[in-house]
Design an enzyme around this catalytic site. Structure first.
Site, PDB file in Angstrom:
ATOM      1  N   ARG A 153      -4.635 -33.913 -20.085  1.00 42.60           N
ATOM      2  CA  ARG A 153      -3.206 -33.559 -20.066  1.00 42.60           C
ATOM      3  C   ARG A 153      -2.356 -34.762 -20.486  1.00 42.60           C
ATOM      4  NH1 ARG A 153       0.605 -29.116 -19.258  1.00 42.60           N
ATOM      5  NH2 ARG A 153      -0.938 -28.062 -17.970  1.00 42.60           N
ATOM      6  N   PHE A 197       2.430 -30.709  -4.098  1.00 41.60           N
ATOM      7  CA  PHE A 197       2.524 -31.622  -5.248  1.00 41.60           C
ATOM      8  C   PHE A 197       1.226 -31.763  -6.038  1.00 41.60           C
ATOM      9  CE2 PHE A 197       5.386 -33.689  -1.965  1.00 41.60           C
ATOM     10  CZ  PHE A 197       6.524 -33.024  -2.387  1.00 41.60           C
ATOM     11  N   GLU A 247       6.972 -28.651 -12.553  1.00 36.80           N
ATOM     12  CA  GLU A 247       6.596 -30.007 -12.946  1.00 36.80           C
ATOM     13  C   GLU A 247       7.541 -30.686 -13.931  1.00 36.80           C
ATOM     14  OE1 GLU A 247       1.833 -30.186 -12.907  1.00 36.80           O
ATOM     15  OE2 GLU A 247       2.655 -28.452 -13.960  1.00 36.80           O
ATOM     16  N   ALA A 269       0.088 -26.297 -12.146  1.00 39.53           N
ATOM     17  CA  ALA A 269       0.395 -26.235 -13.577  1.00 39.53           C
ATOM     18  C   ALA A 269       1.726 -25.535 -13.851  1.00 39.53           C
ATOM     19  CB  ALA A 269      -0.739 -25.557 -14.347  1.00 39.53           C
ATOM     20  N   ARG A 323       1.982 -33.561  -9.336  1.00 37.33           N
ATOM     21  CA  ARG A 323       3.059 -32.968 -10.134  1.00 37.33           C
ATOM     22  C   ARG A 323       3.163 -33.560 -11.546  1.00 37.33           C
ATOM     23  NH1 ARG A 323       9.005 -32.184  -7.384  1.00 37.33           N
ATOM     24  NH2 ARG A 323       9.706 -30.417  -8.642  1.00 37.33           N
TER      25      ARG A 323
END
Length: 786
Positions: A330, A248, A734, A529, A362
């Site tokens: 992100r 994860f 993800e 990713a 995740r």
């Protein structure tokens, strides 16, 4: 109960039958039977070598302050103790920060979070080491810790400077907008809670070498850091990963400390050393998903169209940077989710606190940004009195738009996905029925939400977007595959094996995927990713194509034909000459090639094209493509207790041309449930002294089978990826987690019905029954006040 495995087809027979299990087929996970039977070998299942010792760390009992006394005499005197290791005993580098410095193996004179490792004790057994570690006499000069995002912002406590992304002039556009909204949302983090806790097994070898078996998503980083702490070349360290019991993201960087400690101890004693964290230590000592405090100001028109946005995100990073810089970035990249915010400014803070360093999980910050987008859209809908789905559709990106970081919107199939799901799940009819039910039932309220997902696929650090693979074809036609990706239950090994089977057009049974090891495929990127299949699948394909090209050239010369006359077909190589086809079993053909001195081994490589990002200008194309999808969730709440149930969830998700529909659907189902758990039941709590209160399975509630919706439908959209990915597939790891946001939005919808949908309730996450009840009571107060 007795388990029996299915009959194994004889190898000679399997070599001859038609190829099956290739790419695009619903093939079971390569270790599925082993998982069920309990024969899958994890690190703690491996037979221990003679002389194996066990290491445990001694932990700090305060969150912040100086160490004034560290007396380890009682530790040394404890039964079974062989060695005690402190920072001074590390022969090489002591700072193992993955990107930025600051992550020491052991505390160096001061403590920065409750539970920080101070030393390691090595004993004949795990229990002896655990008991011995408690005997340390430690005294401190305590300091006042920073334990919240709000405190960090007030005291300007950051692990890295703030970053800003901007499009247009948000300040002017906000000032001129017909209507303005503002709000905030606190999003709590999430415990990794993988079934296999962090573990490493270090075995000293010849010439000062070190073999490390490690449950890690990033073998090459573990190799590098172990080499640095031992002060030896990387070539003397081999890291091997056959499988993990879950990852994860928590095993991307945070597997390394335990591997390094085990390696230092093994090197000192020249004996194998295993370091396994028990569940409570794993929860205390390792990072989680970041909490985020998010705030917005929006400029909108009377229809609910967004004209401008000024957004502030603040991540709860812990005491060091770890991967927080990229994680907050992100979140900033994904704070628009599916929507054109037009003139936009997004500021991201990296808050330093005296808690364990938070890390990848995740979605890597994306979920914390995307839920805020859905929060804003719900708030707009309540403000203008429209159905939230209509406001969402009004604000969707269109092809030709660009994001607030400058990436153009292309091949934007999300409007079609939303329209398809809206029709398939009878959204409009159910909305009317739920509205009427809520009007007539004062005690039970239902909520409905349809929310989209648009998630960028690629590492935002460009050099990580590369992968290698090694393929050997043996003379009996069997194939040995190694690649740089790691298997944590997500089915990566299965998918890449299917790619190899597809390239040679052979049976999947003829392809064996070897454990990931740094001495076969070097300098690998982490399996993270959502890029595992994209990168490693392409690298394996490249290796296969190199071998195939050699075989085709050989066939041309040996049989006197052209390349177009040679094809690989159903476990055979077919040679067409003078109109006649000669079918050679693949095994016979490669044996013939070997006897004619043709190389049957190749290293493959792949690097993702098109991507670039200039952080100084906060613009570029950080993502190769976007994975998309939509989820519709229906919930029912009890306004007297706050208890609720998820009644139904429908998901339509875009995986391009699926490499393995069964595995992809499983990932979508699991991702949704994990996302739902993050937003509803999983609550990270610290006490006033910085101790993790939710440090066991008794105090931290992950979702179980009873939390899964009664009606749960998952379908794949089935549109090939417009980009040149492996067989035009899309990543699946993800993005599905964000479908859990639909449940949270549905809970807000149900609570909003208490005040006739005129106000958006404040519902921070996780939306536990207590928080839902508080939100209901707030709505009732508003309703009573008129």
């Amino acid at each position: 109960m007795t388990f029996t495995s299915s009959r194994v087809t004889p190898w000679a027979e399997r070599r001859q039958r038609p190829a099956k299990g290739k790419s695009g087929k619903e093939l079971a996970h390569e270790s599925a039977e082993k998982h069920v039977l309990g024969t899958a070998v994890y690190i703690d299942d491996m037979p221990e070598l003679a002389g194996t010792l066990h290491a445990v760390v001694g932990k700090s009992s305060i969150s912040c302050g100086l160490i004034t006394k560290l007396d380890l005499a009682a530790v040394w005197a404890s039964p079974g103790v062989v060695d005690v290791v402190t920072l001074d005993d590390v022969p090489g580098e002591t700072d193992i920060g993955p990107v930025y410095k600051g992550d020491l193996i052991f505390a160096d004179g001061r403590v920065d979070f409750h539970g920080q490792p101070l030393f390691a004790v090595v004993a004949e057994s795990f229990d002896q080491a655990k008991r011995a570690a408690l005997q340390a006499q430690v005294e401190y000069q305590q300091e006042e810790p920073i334990l919240s995002v709000e405190q960090a912002l007030q005291q300007n406590s950051f692990v890295n400077p703030a970053h800003t992304m901007q499009k247009g002039d948000a300040v002017s556009a906000l000032a001129s907008a017909p209507r303005q909204l503002h709000g905030q949302l606190y999003v709590r983090g999430q415990e990794q809670f993988y079934l296999e806790t962090q573990i490493s097994y270090a075995i000293p070898g010849e010439d000062d070498g070190m073999q490390v078996y490690c449950s890690t998503q990033h073998p090459s980083e573990v190799q590098k850091l172990v080499a640095e702490v031992l002060d030896i070349p990387l070539s003397l360290v081999t890291v091997e990963v056959r499988r993990m019991g879950g990852g994860f993201g928590g095993k991307e960087t945070q597997a390394a400390p335990w591997a390094c400690i085990a390696a230092v101890c093994a090197n000192r004693l020249q004996r194998p050393v295993k370091m396994r964290l028990d569940r409570q230590d794993d929860m205390v000592l390792t990072g989680k998903r970041h909490d985020f405090l998010n705030r917005y100001q929006l400029g909108i028109n009377d229809d609910g169209k967004i004209l401008a946005a000024d957004i502030e995100l603040a991540g709860f990073c812990g005491y060091t940077a770890d991967l927080s810089d990229a994680i907050v970035d992100r979140a900033m990249f994904h704070v628009d989710n599916a929507y054109n915010l037009h003139d936009t400014r997004v500021i991201g803070h990296r808050c330093r606190t005296n808690t364990v360093s938070n890390t990848a999980f995740r979605g890597f910050g994306g979920p914390q940004g995307m839920i805020f987008a859905e929060c804003m859209l719900d708030d707009i809908a309540r403000a203008v009195g429209k159905d939230p789905l209509d406001v969402r559709k009004l604000n969707l990106y269109q092809d030709g738009d660009s994001t607030h970081y400058g990436q153009p919107i292309e091949n934007y199939i999300l409007p079609e996905i939303i329209d398809t799901l809206e029709a398939d799940c009878d959204y409009r009819q159910r909305r009317a029925e739920i509205t009427e039910l809520n009007r007539t039932n004062p005690w039970k309220k239902r909520g409905l939400a349809l929310t989209p997902v648009r998630f960028g696929i690629s590492f935002t650090l460009q050099f990580l977007n590369q992968a290698g693979a090694l393929v050997h074809v043996y003379t009996d036609g069997s194939v040995h595959l190694s690649h740089g990706g790691t298997e944590m239950g997500q089915g990566l090994y299965t998918k890449v094996a299917q790619v190899v089977a597809n390239e040679f057009n052979i049976d999947i049974d003829m392809v064996r995927v070897a454990a990931t090891t740094t001495d076969k495929v070097p300098n690998t990127s982490p399996t993270a990713a959502s890029s595992g299949s994209d990168l490693n699948g392409k690298a394996a394909q490249n290796a296969c194509q190199i071998i195939k090209s050699r075989l085709v050239v050989f066939a041309e010369q040996h049989f006197g034909v052209n390349a177009s006359d040679v094809r690989f077909d159903n476990n055979h190589v077919v040679i067409t000459k003078d109109g006649a086809e000669q079918w050679l079993a693949f095994s016979d053909f490669v044996d013939l090639a070997y006897r004619n001195r043709i190389s049957l081994s190749a290293a493959g490589f792949y690097s993702t094209p098109k991507i670039h990002y200039d952080r100084d200008t906060a613009s570029g194309r950080p993502f190769f493509y976007y994975a998309m999808g939509a989820a519709c969730a229906e919930v029912e709440i009890d306004t007297l207790t706050g208890e609720y149930k998820v009644l139904r969830t429908d998901i339509l998700h875009d995986v391009g041309t699926s490499l393995n529909p069964a595995i992809d659907i499983g990932q979508i189902e699991g991702g949704f449930v994990q996302g739902m758990g993050w937003l509803t039941t999983e609550e990270l709590l610290w006490d006033g002294q910085g101790r993790l209160s939710s440090a066991s399975a008794a105090t931290y509630k992950i979702p179980t089978s009873v939390d899964v919706p009664e009606h749960f439908s998952v379908r794949l959209f089935g549109r090939p990826n417009a980009e040149e990915t492996i067989y035009h597939s899309k990543a699946v790891g993800e993005p599905p987690l964000m479908h859990g946001i639909a449940v949270w939005c549905a809970l807000r919808d149900a609570v909003a019905s208490v005040a006739d949908y005129k106000v958006s309730p404040q519902l921070d996450t996780p939306a536990t029954p207590e928080r839902v009840l508080n939100a209901v009571m707030a709505m009732q107060s508003l309703q009573a006040g008129g």
